[in-house]
Design a protein around this motif. Structure first.
Motif, PDB file in Angstrom:
ATOM      1  N   VAL A   1       0.704  -1.205  -0.103  1.00  0.00           N
ATOM      2  CA  VAL A   1       0.146  -0.105  -0.031  1.00  0.00           C
ATOM      3  C   VAL A   1       0.890   1.288  -0.020  1.00  0.00           C
ATOM      4  N   GLN A   2       2.017   1.294   0.924  1.00  0.00           N
ATOM      5  CA  GLN A   2       2.747   2.378   0.889  1.00  0.00           C
ATOM      6  C   GLN A   2       3.747   2.676  -0.248  1.00  0.00           C
ATOM      7  N   VAL A   3       3.941   1.531  -0.802  1.00  0.00           N
ATOM      8  CA  VAL A   3       4.841   1.615  -2.104  1.00  0.00           C
ATOM      9  C   VAL A   3       3.946   2.308  -3.283  1.00  0.00           C
ATOM     10  N   ARG A   4       2.824   1.700  -3.258  1.00  0.00           N
ATOM     11  CA  ARG A   4       1.838   2.339  -4.529  1.00  0.00           C
ATOM     12  C   ARG A   4       1.615   3.708  -4.205  1.00  0.00           C
ATOM     13  N   SER A   5       1.413   4.002  -2.920  1.00  0.00           N
ATOM     14  CA  SER A   5       1.101   5.666  -2.588  1.00  0.00           C
ATOM     15  C   SER A   5       2.386   6.351  -3.047  1.00  0.00           C
ATOM     16  N   ALA A   6       3.474   6.064  -2.525  1.00  0.00           N
ATOM     17  CA  ALA A   6       4.736   6.696  -3.014  1.00  0.00           C
ATOM     18  C   ALA A   6       4.681   6.856  -4.641  1.00  0.00           C
ATOM     19  N   ARG A   7       4.771   5.779  -5.126  1.00  0.00           N
ATOM     20  CA  ARG A   7       4.891   5.798  -6.731  1.00  0.00           C
ATOM     21  C   ARG A   7       3.837   6.758  -7.292  1.00  0.00           C
ATOM     22  N   ALA A   8       2.567   6.588  -6.536  1.00  0.00           N
ATOM     23  CA  ALA A   8       1.439   7.609  -7.038  1.00  0.00           C
ATOM     24  C   ALA A   8       1.690   8.924  -6.890  1.00  0.00           C
ATOM     25  N   ARG A   9       2.611   9.379  -5.967  1.00  0.00           N
ATOM     26  CA  ARG A   9       3.177  10.893  -5.636  1.00  0.00           C
ATOM     27  C   ARG A   9       4.399  11.093  -6.301  1.00  0.00           C
ATOM     28  N   GLY A  10       4.849  10.273  -7.216  1.00  0.00           N
ATOM     29  CA  GLY A  10       5.795  10.593  -8.137  1.00  0.00           C
ATOM     30  C   GLY A  10       7.371  10.174  -7.508  1.00  0.00           C
ATOM     31  N   TRP A  11       7.459   9.434  -6.347  1.00  0.00           N
ATOM     32  CA  TRP A  11       8.598   9.014  -5.788  1.00  0.00           C
ATOM     33  C   TRP A  11       9.370   7.925  -6.751  1.00  0.00           C
ATOM     34  N   SER A  12      10.530   8.084  -6.727  1.00  0.00           N
ATOM     35  CA  SER A  12      11.362   7.273  -7.398  1.00  0.00           C
ATOM     36  C   SER A  12      11.663   5.824  -6.755  1.00  0.00           C
ATOM     37  N   TRP A  13      11.872   4.891  -7.510  1.00  0.00           N
ATOM     38  CA  TRP A  13      12.328   3.698  -6.651  1.00  0.00           C
ATOM     39  C   TRP A  13      13.481   3.566  -5.830  1.00  0.00           C
ATOM     40  N   GLN A  14      14.387   4.576  -6.223  1.00  0.00           N
ATOM     41  CA  GLN A  14      15.661   4.824  -5.238  1.00  0.00           C
ATOM     42  C   GLN A  14      15.053   5.457  -3.825  1.00  0.00           C
ATOM     43  N   GLU A  15      14.072   6.324  -4.151  1.00  0.00           N
ATOM     44  CA  GLU A  15      13.625   6.994  -2.781  1.00  0.00           C
ATOM     45  C   GLU A  15      12.800   6.192  -1.895  1.00  0.00           C
ATOM     46  N   ILE A  16      12.029   5.335  -2.607  1.00  0.00           N
ATOM     47  CA  ILE A  16      11.335   4.173  -1.716  1.00  0.00           C
ATOM     48  C   ILE A  16      12.237   3.175  -1.212  1.00  0.00           C
ATOM     49  N   ALA A  17      13.282   2.680  -2.113  1.00  0.00           N
ATOM     50  CA  ALA A  17      14.275   1.867  -1.286  1.00  0.00           C
ATOM     51  C   ALA A  17      14.841   2.351  -0.176  1.00  0.00           C
ATOM     52  N   ALA A  18      15.200   3.626  -0.150  1.00  0.00           N
ATOM     53  CA  ALA A  18      15.988   4.250   0.828  1.00  0.00           C
ATOM     54  C   ALA A  18      15.356   4.259   1.984  1.00  0.00           C
ATOM     55  N   GLU A  19      14.183   4.333   1.977  1.00  0.00           N
ATOM     56  CA  GLU A  19      13.180   4.489   3.222  1.00  0.00           C
ATOM     57  C   GLU A  19      12.901   3.135   3.749  1.00  0.00           C
ATOM     58  N   LEU A  20      12.938   2.032   2.810  1.00  0.00           N
ATOM     59  CA  LEU A  20      12.715   0.646   3.289  1.00  0.00           C
ATOM     60  C   LEU A  20      14.007   0.118   3.747  1.00  0.00           C
ATOM     61  N   GLY A  21      15.301   0.609   3.374  1.00  0.00           N
ATOM     62  CA  GLY A  21      16.458   0.144   3.734  1.00  0.00           C
ATOM     63  C   GLY A  21      17.023  -1.176   3.021  1.00  0.00           C
ATOM     64  N   VAL A  22      16.589  -0.939   1.640  1.00  0.00           N
ATOM     65  CA  VAL A  22      16.800  -2.095   0.622  1.00  0.00           C
ATOM     66  C   VAL A  22      17.285  -1.388  -0.846  1.00  0.00           C
ATOM     67  N   SER A  23      17.840  -2.263  -1.683  1.00  0.00           N
ATOM     68  CA  SER A  23      18.136  -1.770  -2.760  1.00  0.00           C
ATOM     69  C   SER A  23      17.087  -1.308  -3.904  1.00  0.00           C
ATOM     70  N   ARG A  24      17.488  -0.626  -4.685  1.00  0.00           N
ATOM     71  CA  ARG A  24      16.389  -0.046  -5.664  1.00  0.00           C
ATOM     72  C   ARG A  24      15.854  -1.318  -6.331  1.00  0.00           C
ATOM     73  N   GLN A  25      16.772  -2.277  -6.782  1.00  0.00           N
ATOM     74  CA  GLN A  25      16.712  -3.150  -7.562  1.00  0.00           C
ATOM     75  C   GLN A  25      15.628  -4.262  -6.771  1.00  0.00           C
ATOM     76  N   ALA A  26      15.866  -4.383  -5.496  1.00  0.00           N
ATOM     77  CA  ALA A  26      14.826  -5.270  -4.679  1.00  0.00           C
ATOM     78  C   ALA A  26      13.644  -4.832  -4.713  1.00  0.00           C
ATOM     79  N   VAL A  27      13.381  -3.525  -4.460  1.00  0.00           N
ATOM     80  CA  VAL A  27      12.017  -2.872  -4.364  1.00  0.00           C
ATOM     81  C   VAL A  27      11.243  -2.762  -5.648  1.00  0.00           C
TER      82      VAL A  27
END
Length: 69
Positions: A36-62
């Motif tokens: 839910v939160q990843v979809r929300s972030a993507r809908a708000r224009g977040w990059s995969w790198q930004e999401i990954a940083a907040e989750l503490g994982v790599s961009r590729q993993a997320v």
């Protein structure tokens, strides 16, 4: 969040059957919340790198986990 609180308490139960079932339920809940939160972030224009940083994982993993949604 009463259900999540109850599950967290049950995860510490002395009966392994109760504890393990609670852990499995918490894992499912966590996966749903993350999606839910990843979809929300993507809908708000977040990059995969930004999401990954907040989750503490790599961009590729997320991206691998959520990119197909």
């Amino acid at each position: 969040m009463t259900d999540a609180t109850d599950l967290a308490e049950q995860a510490g139960d002395r009966d392994p059957r109760v504890g393990l079932r609670a852990v499995a339920a918490l894992r499912r809940l966590l996966e749903q919340l993350e999606a839910v939160q990843v979809r929300s972030a993507r809908a708000r224009g977040w990059s995969w790198q930004e999401i990954a940083a907040e989750l503490g994982v790599s961009r590729q993993a997320v991206h691998k986990k959520h990119g197909r949604h």
